[in-house]
Design a protein around this motif. Structure first.
Motif, PDB file in Angstrom:
ATOM      1  N   ARG A   1      40.935  68.598  10.759  1.00  0.00           N
ATOM      2  CA  ARG A   1      41.013  68.905  12.184  1.00  0.00           C
ATOM      3  C   ARG A   1      40.721  70.372  12.497  1.00  0.00           C
ATOM      4  NH1 ARG A   1      46.668  68.231  15.346  1.00  0.00           N
ATOM      5  NH2 ARG A   1      47.173  69.989  13.970  1.00  0.00           N
ATOM      6  N   ASN A   2      41.410  71.279  11.844  1.00  0.00           N
ATOM      7  CA  ASN A   2      41.253  72.701  12.172  1.00  0.00           C
ATOM      8  C   ASN A   2      39.974  73.293  11.600  1.00  0.00           C
ATOM      9  OD1 ASN A   2      43.629  72.790  13.678  1.00  0.00           O
ATOM     10  ND2 ASN A   2      44.876  73.169  11.872  1.00  0.00           N
ATOM     11  N   VAL A   3      39.522  72.784  10.461  1.00  0.00           N
ATOM     12  CA  VAL A   3      38.229  73.212   9.923  1.00  0.00           C
ATOM     13  C   VAL A   3      37.121  72.788  10.878  1.00  0.00           C
ATOM     14  CG1 VAL A   3      36.594  72.971   8.013  1.00  0.00           C
ATOM     15  CG2 VAL A   3      39.059  73.088   7.540  1.00  0.00           C
ATOM     16  N   SER A   4      37.186  71.549  11.330  1.00  0.00           N
ATOM     17  CA  SER A   4      36.172  71.033  12.252  1.00  0.00           C
ATOM     18  C   SER A   4      36.122  71.851  13.528  1.00  0.00           C
ATOM     19  CB  SER A   4      36.463  69.565  12.588  1.00  0.00           C
ATOM     20  OG  SER A   4      36.392  68.756  11.435  1.00  0.00           O
ATOM     21  N   ARG A   5      37.284  72.191  14.045  1.00  0.00           N
ATOM     22  CA  ARG A   5      37.342  72.964  15.287  1.00  0.00           C
ATOM     23  C   ARG A   5      36.619  74.301  15.124  1.00  0.00           C
ATOM     24  NH1 ARG A   5      42.800  73.483  16.026  1.00  0.00           N
ATOM     25  NH2 ARG A   5      42.854  71.535  17.212  1.00  0.00           N
ATOM     26  N   SER A   6      36.862  74.977  14.011  1.00  0.00           N
ATOM     27  CA  SER A   6      36.229  76.285  13.790  1.00  0.00           C
ATOM     28  C   SER A   6      34.719  76.158  13.653  1.00  0.00           C
ATOM     29  CB  SER A   6      36.813  76.944  12.539  1.00  0.00           C
ATOM     30  OG  SER A   6      38.174  77.276  12.730  1.00  0.00           O
ATOM     31  N   LEU A   7      34.263  75.134  12.951  1.00  0.00           N
ATOM     32  CA  LEU A   7      32.818  74.953  12.784  1.00  0.00           C
ATOM     33  C   LEU A   7      32.153  74.624  14.116  1.00  0.00           C
ATOM     34  CD1 LEU A   7      32.740  72.893   9.454  1.00  0.00           C
ATOM     35  CD2 LEU A   7      32.322  75.343   9.749  1.00  0.00           C
ATOM     36  N   ARG A   8      32.819  73.823  14.932  1.00  0.00           N
ATOM     37  CA  ARG A   8      32.255  73.487  16.241  1.00  0.00           C
ATOM     38  C   ARG A   8      32.230  74.706  17.153  1.00  0.00           C
ATOM     39  NH1 ARG A   8      35.575  68.314  15.670  1.00  0.00           N
ATOM     40  NH2 ARG A   8      34.027  66.784  14.974  1.00  0.00           N
ATOM     41  N   GLN A   9      33.269  75.520  17.065  1.00  0.00           N
ATOM     42  CA  GLN A   9      33.293  76.736  17.884  1.00  0.00           C
ATOM     43  C   GLN A   9      32.164  77.679  17.501  1.00  0.00           C
ATOM     44  OE1 GLN A   9      37.320  78.137  17.285  1.00  0.00           O
ATOM     45  NE2 GLN A   9      38.128  76.949  18.997  1.00  0.00           N
ATOM     46  N   ALA A  10      31.713  77.576  16.240  1.00  0.00           N
ATOM     47  CA  ALA A  10      30.585  78.393  15.789  1.00  0.00           C
ATOM     48  C   ALA A  10      29.247  77.766  16.155  1.00  0.00           C
ATOM     49  CB  ALA A  10      30.669  78.598  14.275  1.00  0.00           C
ATOM     50  N   GLY A  11      29.285  76.623  16.854  1.00  0.00           N
ATOM     51  CA  GLY A  11      28.065  76.028  17.376  1.00  0.00           C
ATOM     52  C   GLY A  11      27.469  74.904  16.558  1.00  0.00           C
ATOM     53  N   HIS A  12      28.202  74.388  15.586  1.00  0.00           N
ATOM     54  CA  HIS A  12      27.657  73.374  14.693  1.00  0.00           C
ATOM     55  C   HIS A  12      28.190  71.980  15.001  1.00  0.00           C
ATOM     56  CE1 HIS A  12      25.870  76.596  12.394  1.00  0.00           C
ATOM     57  NE2 HIS A  12      27.046  77.203  12.380  1.00  0.00           N
ATOM     58  N   THR A  13      27.406  70.990  14.621  1.00  0.00           N
ATOM     59  CA  THR A  13      27.812  69.595  14.743  1.00  0.00           C
ATOM     60  C   THR A  13      28.655  69.224  13.533  1.00  0.00           C
ATOM     61  OG1 THR A  13      25.753  69.081  15.903  1.00  0.00           O
ATOM     62  CG2 THR A  13      26.979  67.223  14.976  1.00  0.00           C
ATOM     63  N   VAL A  14      29.769  68.540  13.756  1.00  0.00           N
ATOM     64  CA  VAL A  14      30.679  68.207  12.660  1.00  0.00           C
ATOM     65  C   VAL A  14      31.082  66.742  12.743  1.00  0.00           C
ATOM     66  CG1 VAL A  14      32.862  68.745  11.510  1.00  0.00           C
ATOM     67  CG2 VAL A  14      31.608  70.556  12.707  1.00  0.00           C
ATOM     68  N   PHE A  15      30.988  66.071  11.608  1.00  0.00           N
ATOM     69  CA  PHE A  15      31.521  64.720  11.456  1.00  0.00           C
ATOM     70  C   PHE A  15      32.536  64.753  10.326  1.00  0.00           C
ATOM     71  CE2 PHE A  15      27.367  64.227  13.325  1.00  0.00           C
ATOM     72  CZ  PHE A  15      27.529  63.210  14.256  1.00  0.00           C
ATOM     73  N   ALA A  16      33.684  64.141  10.567  1.00  0.00           N
ATOM     74  CA  ALA A  16      34.729  64.062   9.534  1.00  0.00           C
ATOM     75  C   ALA A  16      35.195  62.611   9.446  1.00  0.00           C
ATOM     76  CB  ALA A  16      35.890  64.993   9.866  1.00  0.00           C
ATOM     77  N   PRO A  17      34.390  61.756   8.831  1.00  0.00           N
ATOM     78  CA  PRO A  17      34.717  60.333   8.782  1.00  0.00           C
ATOM     79  C   PRO A  17      35.902  60.049   7.862  1.00  0.00           C
ATOM     80  CG  PRO A  17      32.852  60.795   7.370  1.00  0.00           C
ATOM     81  CD  PRO A  17      33.145  62.074   8.104  1.00  0.00           C
ATOM     82  N   THR A  18      36.561  58.936   8.120  1.00  0.00           N
ATOM     83  CA  THR A  18      37.623  58.466   7.236  1.00  0.00           C
ATOM     84  C   THR A  18      37.082  57.331   6.381  1.00  0.00           C
ATOM     85  OG1 THR A  18      39.417  59.122   8.707  1.00  0.00           O
ATOM     86  CG2 THR A  18      39.890  57.351   7.157  1.00  0.00           C
ATOM     87  N   LEU A  19      37.303  57.413   5.092  1.00  0.00           N
ATOM     88  CA  LEU A  19      36.802  56.413   4.155  1.00  0.00           C
ATOM     89  C   LEU A  19      37.580  55.105   4.291  1.00  0.00           C
ATOM     90  CD1 LEU A  19      36.471  58.827   1.101  1.00  0.00           C
ATOM     91  CD2 LEU A  19      34.629  58.049   2.614  1.00  0.00           C
ATOM     92  N   THR A  20      36.914  54.010   3.983  1.00  0.00           N
ATOM     93  CA  THR A  20      37.501  52.684   4.137  1.00  0.00           C
ATOM     94  C   THR A  20      38.816  52.548   3.375  1.00  0.00           C
ATOM     95  OG1 THR A  20      35.312  51.693   4.410  1.00  0.00           O
ATOM     96  CG2 THR A  20      37.111  50.215   3.800  1.00  0.00           C
ATOM     97  N   GLY A  21      39.834  52.044   4.083  1.00  0.00           N
ATOM     98  CA  GLY A  21      41.133  51.790   3.466  1.00  0.00           C
ATOM     99  C   GLY A  21      42.114  52.927   3.550  1.00  0.00           C
ATOM    100  N   LEU A  22      41.724  54.028   4.195  1.00  0.00           N
ATOM    101  CA  LEU A  22      42.590  55.200   4.283  1.00  0.00           C
ATOM    102  C   LEU A  22      42.736  55.640   5.743  1.00  0.00           C
ATOM    103  CD1 LEU A  22      41.045  56.954   1.203  1.00  0.00           C
ATOM    104  CD2 LEU A  22      43.421  56.217   1.363  1.00  0.00           C
ATOM    105  N   GLY A  23      43.727  56.516   5.982  1.00  0.00           N
ATOM    106  CA  GLY A  23      43.918  57.059   7.318  1.00  0.00           C
ATOM    107  C   GLY A  23      43.981  55.975   8.377  1.00  0.00           C
ATOM    108  N   GLU A  24      43.266  56.198   9.479  1.00  0.00           N
ATOM    109  CA  GLU A  24      43.266  55.224  10.568  1.00  0.00           C
ATOM    110  C   GLU A  24      42.533  53.939  10.205  1.00  0.00           C
ATOM    111  OE1 GLU A  24      39.563  57.729  11.428  1.00  0.00           O
ATOM    112  OE2 GLU A  24      41.533  57.983  10.519  1.00  0.00           O
ATOM    113  N   ARG A  25      41.922  53.922   8.998  1.00  0.00           N
ATOM    114  CA  ARG A  25      41.249  52.717   8.511  1.00  0.00           C
ATOM    115  C   ARG A  25      42.029  52.065   7.368  1.00  0.00           C
ATOM    116  NH1 ARG A  25      35.313  53.717   7.068  1.00  0.00           N
ATOM    117  NH2 ARG A  25      35.104  51.538   7.699  1.00  0.00           N
ATOM    118  N   SER A  26      43.302  52.440   7.248  1.00  0.00           N
ATOM    119  CA  SER A  26      44.125  51.891   6.168  1.00  0.00           C
ATOM    120  C   SER A  26      44.322  50.383   6.307  1.00  0.00           C
ATOM    121  CB  SER A  26      45.478  52.597   6.110  1.00  0.00           C
ATOM    122  OG  SER A  26      46.155  52.494   7.348  1.00  0.00           O
TER     123      SER A  26
END
Length: 244
Positions: free
Chosen positions: A18-43
């Motif tokens: 979350r916080n890494v993505s925010r910093s990269l986006r603030q620097a002007g970059h596109t960021v994707f942080a997918p969750t792998l199958t069976g974990l996190g919100e895809r558990s």
């Protein structure tokens, strides 16, 4: 503008970037942080047949459907196996691989090949987790030194505890024989701060392997293995430094 794809390690999810993505986006970059199958919100999608190929395909499909090109593909910890497999089948979409204190496998190696001393523990724990998944159960007192901020620590534990890493992801060897995939520039970001004895084990061995490879750019971060959560600004700064 550089597209970054951030791939989490075992017991994780896209959430922990979350916080890494925010910093990269603030620097002007596109960021994707997918969750792998069976974990996190895809558990809820977890099942006994999930293996390394499943997680490789998760990322390959993202690259295809988002039509991403010149991607900086980042893998933390276990996800070093994942990004290595992705490079074998989607090399034309990648500009650089970044291994954040990650597994750095050769063709045909699995996590159990890289860390044979832990295999018995994983196999035993899997038998307790429906026969195929290993749950994370780190007590908060262990994490106090690793993530000193109590709010961040609680946030991390609420999401990681009880996660079941499919053991098939650790048993399956990675495919990495495509010359195009092998030619992609690579960086290894080693986390210098030792926690839970990791520097004496797999993390230390992977850092040594990276330093022995002239084709791998090696950099050391003043952070611990949990850096995406414990030191997101350090990680974001290091990733911005990988843009060629």
């Amino acid at each position: 503008m550089t597209p970054f794809v951030l791939v989490h390690g075992a017991w994780g999810g896209g959430w922990y970037w979350r916080n890494v993505s925010r910093s990269l986006r603030q620097a002007g970059h596109t960021v994707f942080a997918p969750t792998l199958t069976g974990l996190g919100e895809r558990s809820h999608l977890g099942h006994a047949d999930i293996d390394l190929d499943t997680h490789v395909q998760d990322i390959v499909q993202l690259l295809h459907y988002e039509d991403l090109q010149d991607v900086v593909l980042v893998g933390h910890s276990y996800a070093g196996l994942v990004i290595t497999g992705v490079a074998d089948v989607a090399a034309n979409r990648l500009a650089r691989l970044v291994y954040l204190d990650a597994d750095l496998p050769e063709h045909g190696e699995s996590r159990f090949d890289l860390q044979p001393e832990a295999r018995a523990w994983w196999e035993e724990r899997a038998q307790e987790g429906d026969g195929w998944r290993v749950n994370l159960d780190l007590p908060e007192e262990v994490m106090i030194e690793i993530i000193p901020d109590p709010v961040v620590r609680r946030w991390y534990l609420e999401r990681s505890q009880g996660q079941g890493q499919p053991i098939g992801t650790l048993r399956q060897p990675v495919q990495a024989s495509n010359p195009m995939g092998q030619a992609i520039p690579r960086t290894f970001l080693g986390c210098a701060q030792d926690v839970l004895g990791m520097r004496a084990g797999l993390c230390g061995r992977m850092a040594q392997r990276a330093q022995a490879k002239p084709e791998v750019r090696y950099e050391e971060l003043e952070a611990n293995h949990f850096a995406p959560v414990s030191a997101p600004d350090v990680v974001a700064s290091a990733l911005l430094g990988q843009i060629d």
